[in-house]
Enzyme design. Structure first.
Site, short mmCIF file in Angstrom:
data_model
loop_
_atom_site.label_atom_id
_atom_site.label_comp_id
_atom_site.label_asym_id
_atom_site.label_seq_id
_atom_site.Cartn_x
_atom_site.Cartn_y
_atom_site.Cartn_z
N GLU A 190 -25.21 11.91 7.70
CA GLU A 190 -25.13 10.45 7.51
C GLU A 190 -25.64 10.14 6.11
O GLU A 190 -26.73 10.56 5.75
CB GLU A 190 -26.05 9.72 8.50
CG GLU A 190 -25.95 10.20 9.93
CD GLU A 190 -27.13 9.67 10.77
OE1 GLU A 190 -27.79 8.70 10.37
OE2 GLU A 190 -27.37 10.24 11.84
N TYR A 247 -20.43 1.77 8.17
CA TYR A 247 -21.13 0.54 8.56
C TYR A 247 -22.19 0.16 7.53
O TYR A 247 -22.44 0.88 6.56
CB TYR A 247 -21.75 0.71 9.93
CG TYR A 247 -22.74 1.84 10.07
CD1 TYR A 247 -22.33 3.16 9.96
CD2 TYR A 247 -24.08 1.60 10.32
CE1 TYR A 247 -23.22 4.21 10.09
CE2 TYR A 247 -24.99 2.65 10.46
CZ TYR A 247 -24.55 3.95 10.34
OH TYR A 247 -25.44 4.98 10.47
N ASP A 262 -26.06 -0.36 6.94
CA ASP A 262 -27.38 -0.03 7.48
C ASP A 262 -28.42 -0.56 6.50
O ASP A 262 -28.44 -0.14 5.34
CB ASP A 262 -27.51 1.48 7.66
CG ASP A 262 -28.72 1.82 8.52
OD1 ASP A 262 -29.28 0.92 9.16
OD2 ASP A 262 -29.09 3.00 8.55
N SER A 314 -21.31 7.88 8.44
CA SER A 314 -21.78 8.96 9.31
C SER A 314 -20.58 9.82 9.65
O SER A 314 -19.63 9.36 10.27
CB SER A 314 -22.33 8.41 10.62
OG SER A 314 -23.58 7.83 10.42
N HIS A 316 -29.19 11.88 6.03
CA HIS A 316 -29.74 12.52 7.21
C HIS A 316 -28.76 13.51 7.80
O HIS A 316 -27.56 13.25 7.86
CB HIS A 316 -30.09 11.47 8.27
CG HIS A 316 -31.12 10.47 7.82
ND1 HIS A 316 -31.43 9.34 8.54
CD2 HIS A 316 -31.91 10.43 6.72
CE1 HIS A 316 -32.37 8.65 7.90
NE2 HIS A 316 -32.67 9.28 6.79
N ASN A 368 -27.78 16.01 11.22
CA ASN A 368 -27.97 16.12 12.66
C ASN A 368 -27.50 17.47 13.15
O ASN A 368 -26.45 17.96 12.71
CB ASN A 368 -27.18 15.03 13.39
CG ASN A 368 -27.67 13.64 13.01
OD1 ASN A 368 -28.82 13.30 13.26
ND2 ASN A 368 -26.82 12.86 12.37
N ARG A 428 -30.73 16.30 19.78
CA ARG A 428 -30.14 16.19 18.45
C ARG A 428 -31.29 16.18 17.46
O ARG A 428 -32.07 15.24 17.43
CB ARG A 428 -29.33 14.89 18.33
CG ARG A 428 -28.80 14.63 16.93
CD ARG A 428 -28.03 13.31 16.87
NE ARG A 428 -28.86 12.16 17.18
CZ ARG A 428 -29.16 11.17 16.31
NH1 ARG A 428 -28.67 11.21 15.09
NH2 ARG A 428 -29.90 10.16 16.68
N HIS A 447 -32.77 15.35 14.21
CA HIS A 447 -32.41 14.39 13.17
C HIS A 447 -33.25 14.72 11.94
O HIS A 447 -34.46 14.51 11.94
CB HIS A 447 -32.72 12.98 13.71
CG HIS A 447 -32.27 11.87 12.84
ND1 HIS A 447 -30.96 11.71 12.45
CD2 HIS A 447 -32.95 10.83 12.28
CE1 HIS A 447 -30.86 10.62 11.69
NE2 HIS A 447 -32.05 10.08 11.57
#
Lengths: 496, 65
Positions: A10, A84, A86, A93, A148, A150, A235, A237
């Site tokens: 992300e 999106y 944030d 993402s 980030h 995942n 998950r 992160h």
């Protein structure tokens, strides 16, 4: 047996321009421009989001759950990604990917999504300053925003073991994966005043473990939101890491981390090198050590530099693959590429940095800075050096300095072009992306683990996708090909 | 010169030759890297944001994540 390391990145992009220079407005304009152009207007379903859940099952008072701003622009793409707003950044993402190379491909496609959105937005609002985005992680003035990663991890691995195994990697990998930064921007370095740091993010980390992402950032984040069956999956992160412009660096970042998590699942925590005694001090000190030789004391009494840690971790991963393991991460050929690149970058940064200026972002950036400074005889605090730092991350081909730095590529433009539109075939992102592409009018909302259909009759229909490895082309390709309408699809799936 | 010495000398010469080839290759490579860098710096001169000071000052972001 290690489970498949489904992964993704992300990225929050830095943003300038737009009406009144307001970053939230500018970010919304980008997302909406992209959504309208593709006529996609699928909402994000927040029903299952639980970012406040803590893997330690004991929220600390210092940990405040991140806010989710559900009223901001939000869309789901035909490649399975989410695009999106944030906070005050546009965020892409990537869809769930099955291998590190696939993760790289969809991260790179994300750059093109942003670029396309910027072009659409700027073409339609000529009266405000053009919007520009940067794939970096700080503004040089103390404000940082994240990239980030995942990774899917077995639920049965106790969280403290994940911390103990992976923290040494997360705090030392900057030696080959850092994106480089001119100067410093936190009070910790007032005395040291480093001219250059290996990574953009390292100085912003203040804890070893925690739930936060914006304040008191932890090296290992505890957000426990599996976006899948919580009995089987976790998950992980990862919030400590730079956005890489180098394709090889992004690939090695995903690959090395995924491989070490597979080693943890198959070999246990005891095979990992000991943690530094003071991890936060270590991550900052490593980030400012351009000699790559300064050690930090580990809990086993040994002193290790970031390079030493990476050398031990590479050996661990190499032995694991040589023993015939690693299928949880990638094919044999991809694993070999990963181990070779990881090793070459590691030896290169220490013995001959010039040899990896085509792969290691901080080396590539420092080469430009030193060259430019020498050519023009600049002082160390000349703003042009800081401008080069920022513009290295500009994603416009006519402005990007990274694109000019001679970075090696792993992907063809054709592959990136396809990943812009189409989802990976080997995770549930395939089902999401195909549905968005084929039945956009019948989908009212989607998220990582479900899609909600509105057929115009009766109640809404929710299709859960609790296993990231289901919903693949192999399992559902024919069914999706043959279902002309969403109703036919739901009947074939047995949910109607 | 005994045969043994001759062989030794030849192999030393060969090694010298090999290392000089390597040096030439390295010099050529260094020259290439320098040219690449020069070209790159020319490009940076061309595309770098005009008013660097203002550009850097105006690059302000809100924290994220």
């Amino acid at each position: 047996m290690a489970i498949a390391k489904v992964l993704g990145i992300e990225t929050e992009y830095g943003i300038t321009g737009g009406p009144d220079g307001d970053p939230i407005t500018a970010s919304s304009i980008l997302v909406n421009a992209f959504a309208r152009n593709g006529e996609i207007n699928v909402n994000w379903d927040f029903g299952d989001e639980s970012p406040a859940n803590d893997a330690r099952h004991m929220p600390l008072l210092t940990s405040v759950a991140p806010m989710i701003e559900s009223h901001l622009a939000n869309t789901v793409l035909t490649n399975g990604a989410r695009f999106y707003v944030d906070h005050a950044h546009p965020e892409y993402s990537s869809p769930e990917c099955r291998t590190p190379l696939s993760g790289l491909l969809y991260d790179r496609a994300g750059e093109d999504v942003l670029l396309h959105a910027v072009r659409l937005a700027n073409a339609s609002s000529l009266d405000s300053p053009p919007i520009t985005v940067y794939k970096n992680n700080s503004d040089g003035k103390g404000n940082s925003y994240g990239t980030h990663e995942n990774y899917l991890v077995k639920r049965e691995i106790p969280f403290p073991e994940i911390v103990r195994a992976i923290a040494p990697h997360l705090l030392s990998r900057q030696v080959i994966l850092g994106a480089g930064k001119v100067g410093y921007e936190t009070e910790y370095f007032d005395d040291l005043s480093p001219r250059f740091q290996l990574a953009q993010r390292s100085e912003f980390f203040e804890e070893l473990v925690g739930l936060e992402t914006t304040l008191k950032r932890p090296i290992v984040n505890t957000r426990d939101e599996p976006h899948g069956d919580p009995e089987r999956f976790r998950r992980l992160h990862v919030i400590i890491g730079d956005a890489n412009m180098s394709e090889v660096a992004t690939f090695v970042k995903l690959g090395s981390t995924a491989l070490l998590l597979a080693v943890l699942e198959d070999r246990g925590v005891e095979v990992f090198p000991a943690m530094p005694k003071t991890p936060v001090r270590a991550v900052r000190a490593f980030g400012t050590d351009l000699t790559l030789r300064q050690g930090q004391e580990s809990v086993d009494g040994r002193s290790r530099s970031a390079w030493d840690y990476q050398d031990e971790l590479w050996t661990l991963a190499h032995r694991y693959v040589a023993g015939g393991d690693g299928a949880a991460v990638a094919t044999e050929a991809e694993l070999q590429l990963l181990l070779t690149q990881w090793r070459e970058m590691l030896d290169g940064v220490r013995d001959n940095p010039e040899s990896v200026a085509d792969r290691v972002d901080w080396v590539a950036k420092l080469r430009l800075l030193n060259g430019f400074q020498n050519r023009h005889g600049l002082q160390e605090d000349d703003p042009r050096l800081r401008a080069i730092d920022i513009q290295y991350h500009d994603i416009r081909p006519d402005k990007s300095l990274a694109r000019r730095a001679g970075l090696r590529t792993l992907l063809t433009p054709e592959a990136i072009g396809e990943a812009f539109h189409k989802p990976p075939t080997d995770t549930r992102a395939y089902f999401r992306g195909r549905c968005i592409d084929k039945y956009p009018k019948e989908i009212v909302a989607a998220n990582w683990d479900s899609i909600i259909f509105d057929l115009g009759i009766d109640p809404l229909h929710r299709v859960p996708m609790m296993d990231p490895l289901k919903g693949t082309a192999e399992l559902l390709g024919d069914l999706l090909d043959n279902a002309a309408t969403a109703e036919e699809l739901l009947r074939a799936l047995g949910t109607l | 010169m005994t045969e043994q010495e001759h062989i030794q000398k030849t192999s030393t010469e060969k090694a010298d030759e090999a290392s000089s080839i390597e040096l030439v290759a390295n010099a050529a490579k260094n020259e290439q890297l320098k040219n690449d860098l020069d070209n790159l710096l020319d490009e940076i001169d061309e595309v770098l944001e005009d008013n660097a000071e203002e550009f850097v000052r105006n690059y302000v972001q809100k924290g994220g994540e």
